[in-house]
Design an enzyme around this catalytic site. Sequence first.
Site, PDB file in Angstrom:
ATOM      1  N   LYS A 157       0.838  -1.203   0.000  1.00 15.36           N
ATOM      2  CA  LYS A 157       0.000   0.000   0.000  1.00 15.36           C
ATOM      3  C   LYS A 157       0.873   1.253   0.000  1.00 15.36           C
ATOM      4  CE  LYS A 157      -3.505   2.319   2.761  1.00 15.36           C
ATOM      5  NZ  LYS A 157      -4.442   2.257   3.881  1.00 15.36           N
TER       6      LYS A 157
ATOM      7  N   GLU B  17      10.384  -4.995   4.449  1.00 15.38           N
ATOM      8  CA  GLU B  17      10.399  -6.392   4.012  1.00 15.38           C
ATOM      9  C   GLU B  17      10.107  -6.500   2.516  1.00 15.38           C
ATOM     10  OE1 GLU B  17       8.835  -5.194   6.630  1.00 15.38           O
ATOM     11  OE2 GLU B  17       8.885  -6.585   8.321  1.00 15.38           O
TER      12      GLU B  17
ATOM     13  N   GLY C 245      -4.919  -1.962   4.880  1.00 18.33           N
ATOM     14  CA  GLY C 245      -4.197  -3.147   4.405  1.00 18.33           C
ATOM     15  C   GLY C 245      -4.927  -4.446   4.718  1.00 18.33           C
ATOM     16  N   ARG C 246      -5.423  -4.569   5.946  1.00 19.27           N
ATOM     17  CA  ARG C 246      -6.069  -5.831   6.340  1.00 19.27           C
ATOM     18  C   ARG C 246      -7.479  -5.969   5.798  1.00 19.27           C
ATOM     19  NH1 ARG C 246      -4.784  -2.346  10.317  1.00 19.27           N
ATOM     20  NH2 ARG C 246      -6.416  -1.488  11.652  1.00 19.27           N
TER      21      ARG C 246
ATOM     22  N   GLU D  66      -5.015  -6.530  14.682  1.00 20.44           N
ATOM     23  CA  GLU D  66      -4.442  -5.232  14.304  1.00 20.44           C
ATOM     24  C   GLU D  66      -5.545  -4.161  14.382  1.00 20.44           C
ATOM     25  OE1 GLU D  66      -2.642  -4.241  10.276  1.00 20.44           O
ATOM     26  OE2 GLU D  66      -0.797  -4.557  11.371  1.00 20.44           O
TER      27      GLU D  66
ATOM     28  N   HIS E 238      -6.127 -33.146  17.808  1.00 18.14           N
ATOM     29  CA  HIS E 238      -5.029 -33.965  18.322  1.00 18.14           C
ATOM     30  C   HIS E 238      -3.901 -33.105  18.871  1.00 18.14           C
ATOM     31  CE1 HIS E 238      -6.821 -37.658  16.765  1.00 18.14           C
ATOM     32  NE2 HIS E 238      -7.279 -36.869  15.818  1.00 18.14           N
TER      33      HIS E 238
ATOM     34  N   LYS F  12       9.241  -0.943  13.989  1.00 22.21           N
ATOM     35  CA  LYS F  12       9.840  -0.586  12.684  1.00 22.21           C
ATOM     36  C   LYS F  12      10.944   0.450  12.889  1.00 22.21           C
ATOM     37  CE  LYS F  12       5.594  -0.977   9.928  1.00 22.21           C
ATOM     38  NZ  LYS F  12       4.622  -0.233   9.117  1.00 22.21           N
TER      39      LYS F  12
HETATM   40  O1  F6P Z   1       3.164  -2.948   9.684  1.00 21.81           O
HETATM   41  C1  F6P Z   1       1.802  -3.146   9.577  1.00 21.81           C
HETATM   42  C2  F6P Z   1       1.316  -2.854   8.210  1.00 21.81           C
HETATM   43  O2  F6P Z   1       1.264  -1.478   8.015  1.00 21.81           O
HETATM   44  C3  F6P Z   1      -0.034  -3.494   7.936  1.00 21.81           C
HETATM   45  O3  F6P Z   1      -1.072  -2.749   8.432  1.00 21.81           O
HETATM   46  C4  F6P Z   1       0.000  -3.638   6.469  1.00 21.81           C
HETATM   47  O4  F6P Z   1      -0.963  -4.546   6.015  1.00 21.81           O
HETATM   48  C5  F6P Z   1       1.418  -4.121   6.271  1.00 21.81           C
HETATM   49  O5  F6P Z   1       2.169  -3.396   7.214  1.00 21.81           O
HETATM   50  C6  F6P Z   1       1.971  -3.927   4.898  1.00 21.81           C
HETATM   51  O6  F6P Z   1       1.961  -2.585   4.507  1.00 21.81           O
HETATM   52  P1  F6P Z   1       2.160  -2.161   2.999  1.00 21.81           P
HETATM   53  O7  F6P Z   1       1.033  -2.764   2.195  1.00 21.81           O
HETATM   54  O8  F6P Z   1       2.130  -0.665   2.995  1.00 21.81           O
HETATM   55  O9  F6P Z   1       3.480  -2.697   2.539  1.00 21.81           O
END
Ligand code: F6P
Length: 498
Positions: A147, A153, A219-220, A305, A336, A460
Site C-alpha cells: 500500500k 520487508e 491493508g487488512r 491489528e 489432536h 519498525k
Molecule cells: O506494519 C503493519 C502494516 O502497516 C499493515 O497494516 C500492512 O498490512 C502491512 O504493514 C503492509 O503494509 P504495505 O502494504 O504498505 O506494505
Amino acid sequence: MSALVDLASQMDLPGRRDAMFAGERINVTENRSVLHTALRRPRGDRLVVEGVDVVAEVHQVLDQIYAFAQQVRGGKWVGASGRRIRTLVNIGIGGSDLGPAMVYEALKSYVKDGLECRFVSNIDPTDLAVKTADLDPETTLFIVVSKTFTTLETLTNARLARQWLWDGLETAGAIGTSEAGRAGAVAKHFVAVSTALDKVAAFGIDPANAFGFWDWVGGRYSVDSAVGTILAVALGPELFDEFLGGFYAIDKHFCTEPLSRNVPVLMGLLGVWYRNFLNLTSHAVLPYAQYLHRFAAYLQQLTMESNGKRVRLDGTPVTADTGEIFWGEPGTNGQHAFFQLIHQGTQIVPADFIAFATPVHPLKDGDTDVHELLLANYLAQTKALAFGKSEAEVRAEGTPEALVPHRVFPGNRPTTSILAPALTPGVLGQLIALYEHITFVQGVIWGIDSFDQWGVELGKQLALEITPAITGDAAALAAQDASTQSLIRLYHSLRRTG
Ligand code: F6P
C-alpha cells in the site's frame, strides 16, 4: 441477547455503520474514510465521496486488472524471452500478503491449470530463497504489493527478486547486461499494486504495469482491492467477480437486517460478551476444511491489528478490555493438539467452527464418504463442548474411581457453527466480510479506532536504529540499552560467515 443489542444501540452502531458505508472519515487518527465496502459494490452503482464517484474508480481499476489477468491466463503476456508466464510470485506482507495467500489456498481447486502462485513475505532471506529455488526466471512474474511502497520487508524482497531475475535471465542468455536489457526484463516480469504509484515508478516498474488503490482501503481490508490481483489472475475475472459478490451480499445483510437478526452484529456482540462479561481472552476459529489452513492467520491480522487498542477515539484510556486473541487450526488436526485445553482446561475458549456441506474432493474409504467422517468429528466437538460428560456418566461407564475426575467434561463451553453449502469464491467472500463486520461491531462497542495500527510503528523505527548497531557501527551499538547490546554481542560471537 436483548441487553447486548441494547448496548449496540446505545453505542449508535447503526449510525457508525452508515457513516462507514457513506465514506465519512471514521478513521480519525489517520483522518481517512474507511471504504473497503465500496470495493465490492456492483458496476453502475454510485457512491460519491467528497466529490468523487469511488465506485466508478473501483471498476476502472478492476477493468485494468481483469485485462492483465486475461493476458497472463491466455499466454499473451510473455516474459523477456517470449515464453508464457507459469508462476506468479506475490511479494508483500501483512495485508498485502495474508489475504491473497489465504484465499489462494482456500480456492486452489479453482486455479487455472498450468498457473501456480507463491507468496513471499518474510524479510528472512530464506523465504525468497526457498520460494524461487526451483523457478524458471523466464516464466516467472512478480507482483510487488505494498500500500505504502515503503515497507522494508517488501522492498528488500522485491530488490532480491529483481536481482534473481536479472542473474537468471542473463545466465540463460535471455537478456544482455545492459541497462536497457535489465529495464526491459523488469517491464515484463514485474507488476505492482500500491497507493503510491510514484514510488512504484522510482523502483523501476512501469506505472502502466501498476494497479492502484486508495488510502481509504486498510491493508487488512484490502484482499478485494487490487491487492487481490494475483487472485484475479489465478481464478479469472468471472470467479473474482463471484468472490466480490459474496462480500456484497454480507454488506447488504449488515446494512439492512435489524440488529437482533444481523449475523455480524450478533457475533460481534457475543465476542464482547465473552471478552468483557465472562473475561475470556481468546477465541478459536476452527475450519473443518483443509483448504482454509491460512484462515486463522488471516483473521489474526484483521481482528487483532484492528481491535488491539488501549485508548478510545478521543485518546482517553478504554475502561474495559478490548481485542479478543484469535487463533486456530483446521480440524481435525487441532483435535489432536490443543483441544484438550478447550475441553478440560481451566479457561473457557469460545470457538467458531466452520464447515461445508459439499467437499472439494469427495473421496471414499470403501463405502464411507470421508467428508462425512470429517463432519462427524466437527459435530462431535461442538456436542462435547456444549454438553460435556458428567461424573455420573463417567461412573456409569465403569471408570475406576481415581480416574473419574480426569474423565469428566464440564461442557457449557460456547461454540458458533457456520455451515455453508461449499467452499466457493462467493462463500469465501461472505466469510471474509462477515469477520470484517464482526471486527467493526466490536470496535464500535469499545469506542476505539479499528482502522489505524500505530502499535506496529515502534518496532519498525527501532529496527532501523538497530541495523547499524548490528552491522558494525560501534557508536550505534554503544547507544543501545544493555540488554540489546549483550544480545548483539552474543550474535556476533555466534555468527558464522562463509
Ligand atoms: O506494519 C503493519 C502494516 O502497516 C499493515 O497494516 C500492512 O498490512 C502491512 O504493514 C503492509 O503494509 P504495505 O502494504 O504498505 O506494505
